[in-house]
Design a protein around this motif. Structure first.
Motif, PDB file in Angstrom:
ATOM      1  N   ALA A  20       0.833  -1.211   0.000  1.00  0.00           N
ATOM      2  CA  ALA A  20       0.000   0.000   0.000  1.00  0.00           C
ATOM      3  C   ALA A  20       0.866   1.259   0.000  1.00  0.00           C
ATOM      4  O   ALA A  20       0.524   2.249  -0.662  1.00  0.00           O
ATOM      5  N   GLY A  21       1.980   1.237   0.709  1.00  0.00           N
ATOM      6  CA  GLY A  21       2.880   2.388   0.711  1.00  0.00           C
ATOM      7  C   GLY A  21       3.481   2.648  -0.658  1.00  0.00           C
ATOM      8  O   GLY A  21       3.557   3.791  -1.112  1.00  0.00           O
ATOM      9  N   VAL A  22       3.906   1.584  -1.325  1.00  0.00           N
ATOM     10  CA  VAL A  22       4.483   1.725  -2.661  1.00  0.00           C
ATOM     11  C   VAL A  22       3.426   2.257  -3.636  1.00  0.00           C
ATOM     12  O   VAL A  22       3.692   3.178  -4.420  1.00  0.00           O
ATOM     13  N   ILE A  23       2.220   1.704  -3.569  1.00  0.00           N
ATOM     14  CA  ILE A  23       1.152   2.147  -4.466  1.00  0.00           C
ATOM     15  C   ILE A  23       0.773   3.603  -4.198  1.00  0.00           C
ATOM     16  O   ILE A  23       0.612   4.393  -5.128  1.00  0.00           O
ATOM     17  N   ALA A  24       0.649   3.966  -2.916  1.00  0.00           N
ATOM     18  CA  ALA A  24       0.298   5.350  -2.573  1.00  0.00           C
ATOM     19  C   ALA A  24       1.374   6.323  -3.059  1.00  0.00           C
ATOM     20  O   ALA A  24       1.064   7.417  -3.540  1.00  0.00           O
ATOM     21  N   HIS A  25       2.635   5.915  -2.947  1.00  0.00           N
ATOM     22  CA  HIS A  25       3.732   6.770  -3.411  1.00  0.00           C
ATOM     23  C   HIS A  25       3.657   6.973  -4.917  1.00  0.00           C
ATOM     24  O   HIS A  25       3.834   8.087  -5.419  1.00  0.00           O
ATOM     25  N   LYS A  26       3.388   5.909  -5.659  1.00  0.00           N
ATOM     26  CA  LYS A  26       3.285   6.023  -7.113  1.00  0.00           C
ATOM     27  C   LYS A  26       2.100   6.897  -7.523  1.00  0.00           C
ATOM     28  O   LYS A  26       2.202   7.712  -8.440  1.00  0.00           O
ATOM     29  N   ILE A  27       0.975   6.766  -6.829  1.00  0.00           N
ATOM     30  CA  ILE A  27      -0.200   7.588  -7.139  1.00  0.00           C
ATOM     31  C   ILE A  27       0.082   9.054  -6.833  1.00  0.00           C
ATOM     32  O   ILE A  27      -0.232   9.941  -7.627  1.00  0.00           O
ATOM     33  N   ALA A  28       0.685   9.318  -5.679  1.00  0.00           N
ATOM     34  CA  ALA A  28       0.991  10.706  -5.308  1.00  0.00           C
ATOM     35  C   ALA A  28       1.982  11.320  -6.292  1.00  0.00           C
ATOM     36  O   ALA A  28       1.849  12.492  -6.666  1.00  0.00           O
ATOM     37  N   ASN A  29       2.976  10.546  -6.726  1.00  0.00           N
ATOM     38  CA  ASN A  29       3.936  11.066  -7.696  1.00  0.00           C
ATOM     39  C   ASN A  29       3.284  11.323  -9.046  1.00  0.00           C
ATOM     40  O   ASN A  29       3.719  12.205  -9.788  1.00  0.00           O
ATOM     41  N   HIS A  30       2.256  10.572  -9.373  1.00  0.00           N
ATOM     42  CA  HIS A  30       1.546  10.793 -10.630  1.00  0.00           C
ATOM     43  C   HIS A  30       0.891  12.179 -10.651  1.00  0.00           C
ATOM     44  O   HIS A  30       0.886  12.852 -11.674  1.00  0.00           O
ATOM     45  N   PHE A  31       0.356  12.606  -9.513  1.00  0.00           N
ATOM     46  CA  PHE A  31      -0.325  13.893  -9.441  1.00  0.00           C
ATOM     47  C   PHE A  31       0.612  15.058  -9.122  1.00  0.00           C
ATOM     48  O   PHE A  31       0.230  16.210  -9.286  1.00  0.00           O
ATOM     49  N   ALA A  32       1.820  14.768  -8.652  1.00  0.00           N
ATOM     50  CA  ALA A  32       2.799  15.815  -8.365  1.00  0.00           C
ATOM     51  C   ALA A  32       3.443  16.239  -9.680  1.00  0.00           C
ATOM     52  O   ALA A  32       4.112  15.446 -10.334  1.00  0.00           O
ATOM     53  N   LYS A  33       3.235  17.477 -10.070  1.00  0.00           N
ATOM     54  CA  LYS A  33       3.698  17.934 -11.381  1.00  0.00           C
ATOM     55  C   LYS A  33       5.052  18.635 -11.347  1.00  0.00           C
ATOM     56  O   LYS A  33       5.822  18.547 -12.282  1.00  0.00           O
ATOM     57  N   THR A  34       5.350  19.347 -10.259  1.00  0.00           N
ATOM     58  CA  THR A  34       6.601  20.105 -10.205  1.00  0.00           C
ATOM     59  C   THR A  34       7.671  19.306  -9.465  1.00  0.00           C
ATOM     60  O   THR A  34       7.360  18.408  -8.679  1.00  0.00           O
ATOM     61  N   PRO A  35       8.938  19.618  -9.694  1.00  0.00           N
ATOM     62  CA  PRO A  35       9.998  18.932  -8.949  1.00  0.00           C
ATOM     63  C   PRO A  35       9.869  19.127  -7.437  1.00  0.00           C
ATOM     64  O   PRO A  35      10.156  18.204  -6.670  1.00  0.00           O
ATOM     65  N   ALA A  36       9.433  20.306  -7.006  1.00  0.00           N
ATOM     66  CA  ALA A  36       9.261  20.541  -5.569  1.00  0.00           C
ATOM     67  C   ALA A  36       8.171  19.636  -4.999  1.00  0.00           C
ATOM     68  O   ALA A  36       8.322  19.081  -3.904  1.00  0.00           O
ATOM     69  N   ALA A  37       7.089  19.454  -5.738  1.00  0.00           N
ATOM     70  CA  ALA A  37       6.012  18.575  -5.269  1.00  0.00           C
ATOM     71  C   ALA A  37       6.495  17.134  -5.203  1.00  0.00           C
ATOM     72  O   ALA A  37       6.169  16.407  -4.255  1.00  0.00           O
ATOM     73  N   LYS A  38       7.294  16.705  -6.170  1.00  0.00           N
ATOM     74  CA  LYS A  38       7.838  15.348  -6.151  1.00  0.00           C
ATOM     75  C   LYS A  38       8.786  15.160  -4.967  1.00  0.00           C
ATOM     76  O   LYS A  38       8.822  14.092  -4.351  1.00  0.00           O
ATOM     77  N   ARG A  39       9.560  16.213  -4.616  1.00  0.00           N
ATOM     78  CA  ARG A  39      10.426  16.144  -3.441  1.00  0.00           C
ATOM     79  C   ARG A  39       9.601  15.980  -2.179  1.00  0.00           C
ATOM     80  O   ARG A  39       9.951  15.191  -1.301  1.00  0.00           O
ATOM     81  N   HIS A  40       8.500  16.713  -2.073  1.00  0.00           N
ATOM     82  CA  HIS A  40       7.654  16.622  -0.883  1.00  0.00           C
ATOM     83  C   HIS A  40       7.022  15.236  -0.765  1.00  0.00           C
ATOM     84  O   HIS A  40       6.905  14.699   0.344  1.00  0.00           O
ATOM     85  N   VAL A  41       6.637  14.659  -1.887  1.00  0.00           N
ATOM     86  CA  VAL A  41       6.102  13.292  -1.869  1.00  0.00           C
ATOM     87  C   VAL A  41       7.178  12.329  -1.389  1.00  0.00           C
ATOM     88  O   VAL A  41       6.920  11.463  -0.545  1.00  0.00           O
ATOM     89  N   SER A  42       8.397  12.471  -1.885  1.00  0.00           N
ATOM     90  CA  SER A  42       9.492  11.594  -1.468  1.00  0.00           C
ATOM     91  C   SER A  42       9.818  11.779   0.007  1.00  0.00           C
ATOM     92  O   SER A  42      10.117  10.808   0.711  1.00  0.00           O
ATOM     93  N   GLN A  43       9.763  13.010   0.498  1.00  0.00           N
ATOM     94  CA  GLN A  43      10.022  13.251   1.913  1.00  0.00           C
ATOM     95  C   GLN A  43       8.976  12.571   2.789  1.00  0.00           C
ATOM     96  O   GLN A  43       9.311  11.924   3.784  1.00  0.00           O
ATOM     97  N   ALA A  44       7.719  12.706   2.417  1.00  0.00           N
ATOM     98  CA  ALA A  44       6.649  12.078   3.204  1.00  0.00           C
ATOM     99  C   ALA A  44       6.780  10.561   3.168  1.00  0.00           C
ATOM    100  O   ALA A  44       6.635   9.894   4.201  1.00  0.00           O
TER     101      ALA A  44
END
Length: 85
Positions: A20-44
């Motif tokens: 579930a963590g891996v899937i949630a990370h992939k879904i969140a990264n799909h909606f994160a459009k900017t590099p900063a948003a992708k960094r925040h997803v990776s941090q979380a």
């Protein structure tokens, strides 16, 4: 990929938490459009993986603890590393 036998042997939810963590990370990264948003997803996801690793190791689920540590290292580097900005 792990076979079904070790996943079923855990039997306590470690496998489903990992998946579930891996899937949630992939879904969140799909909606994160900017590099900063992708960094925040990776941090979380880094913090989530570290928490899950400690939980799994505390309850003697060493396979999933190791998998979560691997995910945490990868995502902590992506979210907090010197090349992340």
């Amino acid at each position: 990929m792990l076979s079904a036998v070790p996943l079923a042997a855990a039997g306590c939810g470690s496998a489903s938490h990992y998946a579930a963590g891996v899937i949630a990370h992939k879904i969140a990264n799909h909606f994160a459009k900017t590099p900063a948003a992708k960094r925040h997803v990776s941090q979380a996801y880094c913090l989530y993986s570290v928490d899950r690793a400690f939980h799994d190791l505390r309850h003697h689920h060493f396979i999933f603890g190791a998998l979560n540590i691997h995910q945490a290292l990868k995502n902590c580097e992506a979210g907090f590393g010197k090349n992340s900005r």
